[in-house]
Design a protein around this motif. Structure first.
Motif, PDB file in Angstrom:
ATOM      1  N   TYR A  34      56.949   7.352 -16.782  1.00  0.00           N
ATOM      2  CA  TYR A  34      57.901   8.342 -16.267  1.00  0.00           C
ATOM      3  C   TYR A  34      59.335   7.901 -16.527  1.00  0.00           C
ATOM      4  CZ  TYR A  34      60.836  10.701 -12.831  1.00  0.00           C
ATOM      5  OH  TYR A  34      61.855  11.371 -12.219  1.00  0.00           O
ATOM      6  N   VAL A  38      62.341   9.510 -19.078  1.00  0.00           N
ATOM      7  CA  VAL A  38      63.630   9.974 -18.557  1.00  0.00           C
ATOM      8  C   VAL A  38      64.782   9.334 -19.343  1.00  0.00           C
ATOM      9  CG1 VAL A  38      65.194   9.802 -16.573  1.00  0.00           C
ATOM     10  CG2 VAL A  38      62.821  10.525 -16.233  1.00  0.00           C
ATOM     11  N   SER A  42      67.230  10.867 -22.574  1.00  0.00           N
ATOM     12  CA  SER A  42      68.679  10.871 -22.386  1.00  0.00           C
ATOM     13  C   SER A  42      69.371  10.186 -23.565  1.00  0.00           C
ATOM     14  CB  SER A  42      69.035  10.167 -21.077  1.00  0.00           C
ATOM     15  OG  SER A  42      70.431  10.112 -20.904  1.00  0.00           O
ATOM     16  N   ASN A 103      71.455   2.841 -14.910  1.00  0.00           N
ATOM     17  CA  ASN A 103      71.386   3.848 -13.844  1.00  0.00           C
ATOM     18  C   ASN A 103      72.594   3.752 -12.908  1.00  0.00           C
ATOM     19  OD1 ASN A 103      70.004   5.952 -12.417  1.00  0.00           O
ATOM     20  ND2 ASN A 103      69.200   4.450 -10.983  1.00  0.00           N
ATOM     21  N   ALA A 116      71.575  16.663  -5.887  1.00  0.00           N
ATOM     22  CA  ALA A 116      70.243  16.606  -6.507  1.00  0.00           C
ATOM     23  C   ALA A 116      70.202  15.552  -7.608  1.00  0.00           C
ATOM     24  CB  ALA A 116      69.854  17.971  -7.061  1.00  0.00           C
ATOM     25  N   ALA A 117      71.271  15.451  -8.382  1.00  0.00           N
ATOM     26  CA  ALA A 117      71.335  14.445  -9.444  1.00  0.00           C
ATOM     27  C   ALA A 117      71.381  13.040  -8.841  1.00  0.00           C
ATOM     28  CB  ALA A 117      72.546  14.685 -10.333  1.00  0.00           C
ATOM     29  N   GLN A 119      70.092  12.162  -6.021  1.00  0.00           N
ATOM     30  CA  GLN A 119      68.745  11.893  -5.518  1.00  0.00           C
ATOM     31  C   GLN A 119      67.823  11.414  -6.635  1.00  0.00           C
ATOM     32  OE1 GLN A 119      67.770  11.794  -2.235  1.00  0.00           O
ATOM     33  NE2 GLN A 119      66.020  10.813  -3.175  1.00  0.00           N
ATOM     34  N   GLN A 120      67.946  12.028  -7.817  1.00  0.00           N
ATOM     35  CA  GLN A 120      67.144  11.576  -8.963  1.00  0.00           C
ATOM     36  C   GLN A 120      67.479  10.135  -9.313  1.00  0.00           C
ATOM     37  OE1 GLN A 120      67.892  14.589 -12.028  1.00  0.00           O
ATOM     38  NE2 GLN A 120      65.680  14.891 -12.087  1.00  0.00           N
ATOM     39  N   HIS A 121      68.754   9.809  -9.354  1.00  0.00           N
ATOM     40  CA  HIS A 121      69.164   8.439  -9.679  1.00  0.00           C
ATOM     41  C   HIS A 121      68.650   7.451  -8.632  1.00  0.00           C
ATOM     42  CE1 HIS A 121      71.720   8.895 -13.244  1.00  0.00           C
ATOM     43  NE2 HIS A 121      72.009  10.093 -12.756  1.00  0.00           N
ATOM     44  N   THR A 123      65.878   7.847  -6.842  1.00  0.00           N
ATOM     45  CA  THR A 123      64.435   7.733  -7.099  1.00  0.00           C
ATOM     46  C   THR A 123      64.179   6.788  -8.269  1.00  0.00           C
ATOM     47  OG1 THR A 123      64.034   9.949  -6.232  1.00  0.00           O
ATOM     48  CG2 THR A 123      62.344   9.026  -7.684  1.00  0.00           C
ATOM     49  N   TRP A 124      64.918   6.983  -9.355  1.00  0.00           N
ATOM     50  CA  TRP A 124      64.755   6.093 -10.517  1.00  0.00           C
ATOM     51  C   TRP A 124      65.079   4.656 -10.136  1.00  0.00           C
ATOM     52  CZ3 TRP A 124      68.270   9.740 -13.801  1.00  0.00           C
ATOM     53  CH2 TRP A 124      67.582  10.937 -14.054  1.00  0.00           C
TER      54      TRP A 124
END
Length: 160
Positions: A34, A38, A42, A103, A116-117, A119-121, A123-124
């Motif tokens: 995953y 990602v 990018s 990151n 939201a972005a 939150q993704q960072h 999580t990563w």
């Protein structure tokens, strides 16, 4: 009666934890796949339109201590090389730590980031931290090939 119920509960718990332990290599591989996707995608996006990438690093991404051109090259290279290393589990902890730096720099270099972005960072970042702390799993080049050779070399050096 209570002892029998307790014994059944303990057997059930033991079976569950054994199954979860057996799933660890698959979970680590899934996390690696995953994260590799990602970051690699990018990096490909940056590579496909280099002029826009340079413009973004000049105007929007404020990477501290680096010129926009150097930051663009380093960021893109990191997003292309480190995910492949992570996916294979080759120097996996190094790759996870390197992608953690990518990151964090990505988050810090943006003047504004959508919730939201962010939150993704996060999580990563948590997944990368878990891989760095606990290792990339048995299904990796590190575990299958590298670790036995390093351990053998260290044993040989210690015996001299």
């Amino acid at each position: 009666m209570n002892t029998t119920l307790l014994q059944r509960g303990l057997r059930l718990w033991n079976a569950l934890t054994t199954a979860l332990d057996g799933a660890q290599p698959l979970a680590a591989l899934a996390a690696r796949a995953y994260l590799a996707q990602v970051f690699f995608l990018s990096g490909l996006t940056k590579l496909r339109d280099w002029d826009t990438t340079l413009l973004l690093f000049t105007e929007e991404y404020r990477v501290p201590l680096l010129s926009p051109g150097v930051a663009a090259v380093m960021g893109t290279a990191g997003e292309l090389v480190l995910p492949m290393m992570l996916l294979l589990g080759l120097a996996g902890r190094f790759a996870a730590l390197g992608l953690s730096v990518v990151n964090v720099v990505a988050v810090l270099s943006l003047s504004e980031i959508a919730p939201a972005a962010l939150q993704q960072h996060i999580t990563w970042g948590v997944l990368l931290a878990a891989l760095a702390l606990y290792g990339v799993g048995r299904w990796s080049v590190d575990c299958a090939w590298l670790k036995p050779r390093v351990n053998g070399w260290l044993t040989l050096q210690a015996s001299r």
